[in-house]
Design an enzyme around this catalytic site. Structure first.
Site, short mmCIF file in Angstrom:
data_model
loop_
_atom_site.label_atom_id
_atom_site.label_comp_id
_atom_site.label_asym_id
_atom_site.label_seq_id
_atom_site.Cartn_x
_atom_site.Cartn_y
_atom_site.Cartn_z
N HIS A 144 0.87 -1.21 0.10
CA HIS A 144 0.00 0.04 0.04
C HIS A 144 0.83 1.27 0.13
O HIS A 144 1.85 1.21 0.74
CB HIS A 144 -0.95 -0.05 1.17
CG HIS A 144 -2.07 0.75 1.15
ND1 HIS A 144 -1.99 2.23 1.25
CD2 HIS A 144 -3.46 0.66 0.68
CE1 HIS A 144 -3.33 2.73 1.24
NE2 HIS A 144 -3.90 1.89 0.74
N ASP B 49 -8.12 -5.23 -0.05
CA ASP B 49 -8.39 -6.09 -1.25
C ASP B 49 -8.03 -7.58 -0.89
O ASP B 49 -8.45 -8.58 -1.71
CB ASP B 49 -7.63 -5.65 -2.45
CG ASP B 49 -8.41 -4.41 -3.07
OD1 ASP B 49 -7.62 -3.36 -3.13
OD2 ASP B 49 -9.43 -4.26 -2.96
#
Ligand code: SDX
Length: 432
Positions: free
Chosen positions: A310, A367
């Site tokens: 991320h 996700d």
């Protein structure tokens, strides 16, 4: 030399010293205001992916990537996921405060009053091929919706903006469900105003006009939590797109359609579908997670662990933490035994003990587990990014409103460092 003192920083190089004002956020984050850099010093900055550049001041969402904290309007994501409903969180994001009971009832009633699509819009779905990706339909339908509500286009008129947000929140699930029904050749299911937001979406997705559809409360609540967890995430790629499109004073429908297209990418909202494809490949290949961890580390191999890493979180994504526990609970309560969950847990365990991932602070993101839960709820993989878009809609609209209302907003127009040819003369075709 780089010195900081209250309210300003000084950059010194040789004889030259330059001062810049700073802005400090409510959580102590400090930004160097370089808005006069080019005018006063004929210099610009270069920052690929805007990884070090704030495009605005915002009060919507706070993310602390080092500690793994996420708050919508100051409220912890853990508390909202455990206690709130998705419409309640949407109201919070767009209005800045949690709704009173009366406000929430009025808001939900407003949404129920606008769930139907204009019947003329239905014909649009027939224009798409049977196998059309639902994200293509969703963004096209969202832009098309603007042609039915031109009276609400003015971003400077608060009532028009409110009417646009109501229609988008109310109609997006209907558009999504119609896109799904079109893809499987089933009749459209119309919205039911006696159901809550998530239950209504489920019956439009999985109901049939020939028999009653029974809402499973476990599934409805799971979907509500998933939508809450996806509702906002400060200046991510798709939200920044919505802000940039809106900065030209394009209408809200057009701005949101732009954000949907950015979300579609596999590095962003398309990752949830890519995670399932990756886990399925590992499962079909015998479940050897070490082989895939090695591939993810190999610079010669384009393979990445989808659902890992991320830009902001250099610690656990708090949403992934919630979803990891939630996945086991929902699958157990639904009696679903998904082999991919075991693969995912193994993959996470192996990756998090590997120096490559530890050094780069690569942790599971939102996700990594969301796809498994979506799948257990009965959604096909190609609908996962659509579900992300439905969740992210209130965040996009909250940021668009904040951008429009911010007196500092200017049309977004980044600069460049030119790296092309210097001036040269035209050469006639025959002389080339
Ligand atoms: C979302 O911004 C948001 O908030 C997004 C989001 C939201 O709510 O809106 O949180 C939702 O989009 C989550 C991210 C979903 N995408 C994925 O899971 C795709 C896989 N992850 C990546 O491609 C990547 O981690 C990103 C895109 C998420 C972040 O990319 P960055 O910040 O540009 O990081 P990078 O690509 O520069 O990687 C830094 C290093 C590189 O290695 P080195 O060059 O330093 O040797 O880490 C490596 C990368 O190769 N790396 C990975 C990896 N992610 C980064 N290596 C293997 N597998 C991965 N998944």
């Amino acid at each position: 030399m780089f010195n900081t003192s209250d309210g300003e920083v000084t950059l010194s190089s040789g004889e030259k010293t330059v001062r810049f004002p700073t802005v400090t956020g409510t959580e102590g984050d400090v930004g160097i205001d370089i808005s006069k850099l080019r005018a006063d010093h004929k210099r610009i900055t270069l920052d690929y992916g805007f990884a070090n550049t704030a495009a605005c001041r915002s009060s919507v969402t706070f993310v602390n990537g080092d500690t793994g904290e996420l708050r919508y309007r100051g409220y912890r994501i853990e508390d909202l996921a455990a206690q709130a409903s998705f419409p309640e969180v949407a109201f919070l994001l767009m209005n800045g405060e949690l709704p009173t009971k009366a406000e929430l009832e009025e808001y939900e009633s407003e949404l129920s009053g606008h769930t139907l699509l204009n019947e003329e819009m239905k014909r649009m779905f027939d224009a798409f091929p049977r196998g059309a990706h639902p994200m293509g339909i969703l963004s096209a339908a969202t832009a098309a919706m603007s042609t039915f509500y031109e009276r609400y286009h003015n971003p400077r008129d608060a009532e028009s903006v409110k009417e646009s947000t109501i229609r988008l929140m109310a109609k997006l699930p209907t558009v999504a469900a119609f896109a799904y029904k079109k893809s499987i050749g089933q009749p459209y299911m119309y919205p039911r105003n006696d159901l809550d937001y998530s239950s209504n979406f489920l019956q439009m997705m999985f109901g049939l006009p020939v028999e009653p559809y029974e809402i499973d409360p476990v599934v409805a609540r799971a979907l509500d939590v998933l939508l809450i967890l996806h509702a906002d995430h400060e200046q991510n790629c798709s939200t920044s797109t919505v802000r940039l499109v809106g900065s030209s004073e394009a209408n809200l429908f057009a701005s949101v359609a732009g954000g949907m297209n950015a979300l579609w990418g596999p590095l962003h909202g398309g990752a949830n579908s890519a995670v399932i494809a990756m886990l399925s490949e590992i499962d079909e290949d015998g479940g050897d997670v070490d082989k895939y961890v090695a591939r993810a580390k190999d610079k010669e191999d384009p393979f990445r662990l989808m659902g890992f890493g991320h830009r902001v979180y250099k610690n656990f994504d708090p949403r992934a933490k919630i979803l990891k526990e939630f996945a086991s609970d929902v699958l157990e309560r639904l009696g679903v035994n998904d082999p991919l969950l075991e693969i995912a847990l193994k993959l996470e365990e192996h990756a998090l003990t590997d120096d490559y991932f530890i050094e780069r602070k690569l942790y599971p993101n939102v996700d990594f587990y969301s796809g498994m839960i979506f799948r257990s709820l009965g959604f096909p993989v190609r609908m996962f990014t659509v579900l992300f878009a439905i969740g992210r809609l209130p965040g996009w609209m909250a940021h668009w409103k904040e951008m429009i209302e911010d007196p500092n907003t200017r049309i977004g127009r980044p600069r460049q460092v030119y790296a092309g040819h210097t001036e040269r003369d035209y050469v006639a075709t025959g002389d080339r």
